[in-house]
Design an enzyme around this catalytic site. Structure first.
Site, PDB file in Angstrom:
ATOM      1  N   LYS A  45      41.196  17.889  32.689  1.00  0.00           N
ATOM      2  CA  LYS A  45      40.575  16.575  32.928  1.00  0.00           C
ATOM      3  C   LYS A  45      39.064  16.851  33.060  1.00  0.00           C
ATOM      4  O   LYS A  45      38.684  17.869  33.137  1.00  0.00           O
ATOM      5  CB  LYS A  45      41.181  16.084  34.407  1.00  0.00           C
ATOM      6  CG  LYS A  45      40.724  16.748  35.461  1.00  0.00           C
ATOM      7  CD  LYS A  45      41.590  16.126  36.903  1.00  0.00           C
ATOM      8  CE  LYS A  45      41.218  16.986  37.868  1.00  0.00           C
ATOM      9  NZ  LYS A  45      42.036  16.665  39.088  1.00  0.00           N
ATOM     10  N   TYR A 274       5.523  16.671  39.190  1.00  0.00           N
ATOM     11  CA  TYR A 274       5.295  15.376  39.811  1.00  0.00           C
ATOM     12  C   TYR A 274       5.219  15.315  41.376  1.00  0.00           C
ATOM     13  O   TYR A 274       5.912  16.050  42.231  1.00  0.00           O
ATOM     14  CB  TYR A 274       6.676  14.375  39.629  1.00  0.00           C
ATOM     15  CG  TYR A 274       6.897  13.950  38.023  1.00  0.00           C
ATOM     16  CD1 TYR A 274       5.869  13.059  37.477  1.00  0.00           C
ATOM     17  CD2 TYR A 274       7.952  14.262  37.333  1.00  0.00           C
ATOM     18  CE1 TYR A 274       6.127  12.694  36.297  1.00  0.00           C
ATOM     19  CE2 TYR A 274       8.197  13.669  35.996  1.00  0.00           C
ATOM     20  CZ  TYR A 274       7.069  13.298  35.471  1.00  0.00           C
ATOM     21  OH  TYR A 274       7.070  12.597  34.170  1.00  0.00           O
TER      22      TYR A 274
HETATM   23  C1  LIG Z   1      42.534  17.843  39.626  1.00  0.00           C
HETATM   24  C2  LIG Z   1      43.777  17.845  40.277  1.00  0.00           C
HETATM   25  C3  LIG Z   1      44.390  19.395  40.216  1.00  0.00           C
HETATM   26  C4  LIG Z   1      43.850  20.672  39.772  1.00  0.00           C
HETATM   27  O1  LIG Z   1      43.031  20.847  41.138  1.00  0.00           O
HETATM   28  P1  LIG Z   1      42.122  22.278  41.136  1.00  0.00           P
HETATM   29  O2  LIG Z   1      42.033  22.565  42.413  1.00  0.00           O
HETATM   30  O3  LIG Z   1      40.979  22.263  40.263  1.00  0.00           O
HETATM   31  O4  LIG Z   1      43.279  23.502  40.557  1.00  0.00           O
HETATM   32  C5  LIG Z   1      45.804  19.426  40.615  1.00  0.00           C
HETATM   33  N1  LIG Z   1      46.419  18.222  40.766  1.00  0.00           N
HETATM   34  C6  LIG Z   1      45.866  17.099  40.838  1.00  0.00           C
HETATM   35  C7  LIG Z   1      46.971  15.859  41.054  1.00  0.00           C
HETATM   36  C8  LIG Z   1      44.807  16.890  40.537  1.00  0.00           C
HETATM   37  O5  LIG Z   1      44.103  15.534  40.263  1.00  0.00           O
END
Ligand SMILES: *Cc1c(COP(=O)(O)O)cnc(C)c1O
Length: 398
Positions: A45, A274
């Site tokens: 993702k 700045y």
């Molecule tokens: C993002 C996510 C993961 C992965 O988590 P990590 O800590 O990056 O391994 C697993 N399960 C769900 C439901 C997530 O949203």
């Protein structure tokens, strides 16, 4: 999958180098921690935590991941558009009016309430699809975010299981504190999950594959006995938290480099940047580096971070601008226009902060540092030690 020829001429000097061999090694290391019957879901993702989702997805699948996971429909569509045919689970909750698009892209849909389930059932009946719609049931065992409470889970499971248009592809839950190994809440959640699964079985529903563990839980060995685990941050070689270090041999896949575009003298009393927050007390040299907060190099790093130049730490002077920073060339350091600058690098010899250090300086975690790297930073992919491909910058876009 070459999006352009792997020729770096004309590429912006500020770039993220992504080592696909490191990703493959991390997938193998994670799989080695799992029982033989447990498969790995690669969580890609948010553009694979900023690494470039199609590239990472392909390498993770080649290295033995069986399933991919994304958060949004458009993330799933992008992978399909790139020709990736592997199962893709939508971990996030989607809106009923996104269901048709998700079905057409053959994404596996996470359901946690009747409203979404009914939208999925309707789409499955009215759309002409090449296969049944795969559904995962999410159970809330304590995170209090998305998920059906256990008392509702059994009836949802029964409705999914009897629908001939649906394929019951999974039941899962998500941990709140797996990255705090001292917290017994993970064990409580696991127990509630096991109870919910028992209740579903007792109701006569055939249970699909189950999954619970994220990276932290995989590393601490909690909930790895289910059919699947979901690995995100560890895939990229970044520890889930300070309390859950990665095992030996797992390495960060991404580093950011740039180069010096200008060198100039700074005299005592001169101020830099700045709002003139840095005032020189001695004569020194400043170097201009083309990276700024619009690249994800956050303004909170002003006067606090450093970069690596020819094996020296070069501190950021004054404010981070939108597109550039000024660093001090340390006294005695060799530095010329065009010299490489390490902005983010897990290799200590480069004298740049690693992801954990940069996250601390920004007051956040490694997840946010990685997902904050903007699309105007091109990604350069390395495979078998050679440049394998380039993802060009997308002007002005996140
Ligand atoms: C993002 C996510 C993961 C992965 O988590 P990590 O800590 O990056 O391994 C697993 N399960 C769900 C439901 C997530 O949203």
């Amino acid at each position: 999958m070459r999006e352009s020829s792997p020729n770096l001429t004309g590429l912006r000097p500020t770039r993220a180098i992504v080592d696909l061999d490191a990703i493959a090694g991390n997938v193998q290391a994670l799989r080695a921690m799992l029982p033989k019957s447990t498969e790995l879901m690669a969580v890609v993702k948010a553009d694979a935590y900023g690494h470039g989702a199609p590239w990472i997805a392909r390498v993770a699948l080649e290295a033995g991941a069986k399933v991919l996971a994304v958060a949004t429909v458009s993330e799933g569509q992008e992978l399909r558009f790139q020709g990736i045919a592997a199962p893709i689970v939508l971990l996030g909750s989607i809106e009923p009016d996104e269901v048709v698009a998700a079905c057409r892209a053959s994404l596996e849909i996470t359901v946690a309430d009747e409203v979404l389930l009914e939208a999925v059932q309707l789409a499955a009946r009215s759309e002409t699809l090449s296969s049944r719609v795969a559904v995962h049931l999410k159970i809330d065992t304590g995170l209090r975010r998305n998920g059906a409470l256990p008392e509702l889970a059994t009836s949802l499971a029964a409705r999914i299981a009897v629908d001939p248009e649906l394929r019951f592809a999974g039941i899962f839950t998500h941990f709140a504190s797996a990255d705090e190994p001292g917290d017994s809440f993970t064990a409580d959640q696991l127990q509630r999950f096991a109870q919910a699964i028992d209740d579903i079985r007792d109701a006569g529903v055939a249970c699909p594959p189950t999954h619970a563990a994220n990276s932290a839980a995989i590393i601490t060995g909690q909930g790895t006995h289910f059919e699947l685990v979901r690995a995100g941050i560890a895939l990229y070689g970044v520890p889930p938290s300070a309390d859950v270090p990665l095992p030996e041999g797992m390495t960060p896949a991404l580093r950011i480099e740039s180069h010096i575009t200008r060198i100039f003298r700074i005299e005592p009393g001169d101020t830099v940047g700045y709002n003139r927050t840095y005032r020189a007390e001695r004569s020194t040299r400043g170097a201009l580096i083309p990276i700024g907060y619009a690249d994800g190099y956050r303004r909170s790093l002003s006067g606090r971070a450093w970069v690596g130049i020819n094996g020296h730490r070069a501190p950021v002077l004054g404010r981070v601008s939108m597109d550039q920073i000024v660093v001090e060339v340390p006294p005695g350091a060799q530095a010329d226009i065009g010299d490489a600058v390490a902005i983010l690098d897990g290799n200590a010899a480069q004298c740049a902060p690693g992801i954990t250090e940069l996250a601390e300086l920004m007051g956040t975690n490694g997840y946010e540092v990685l997902t904050g790297i903007r699309r105007r930073i091109p990604r350069v992919y390395i495979k078998d030690g050679e440049i394998f491909g380039v993802r060009p910058a997308r002007g002005g876009q996140t």
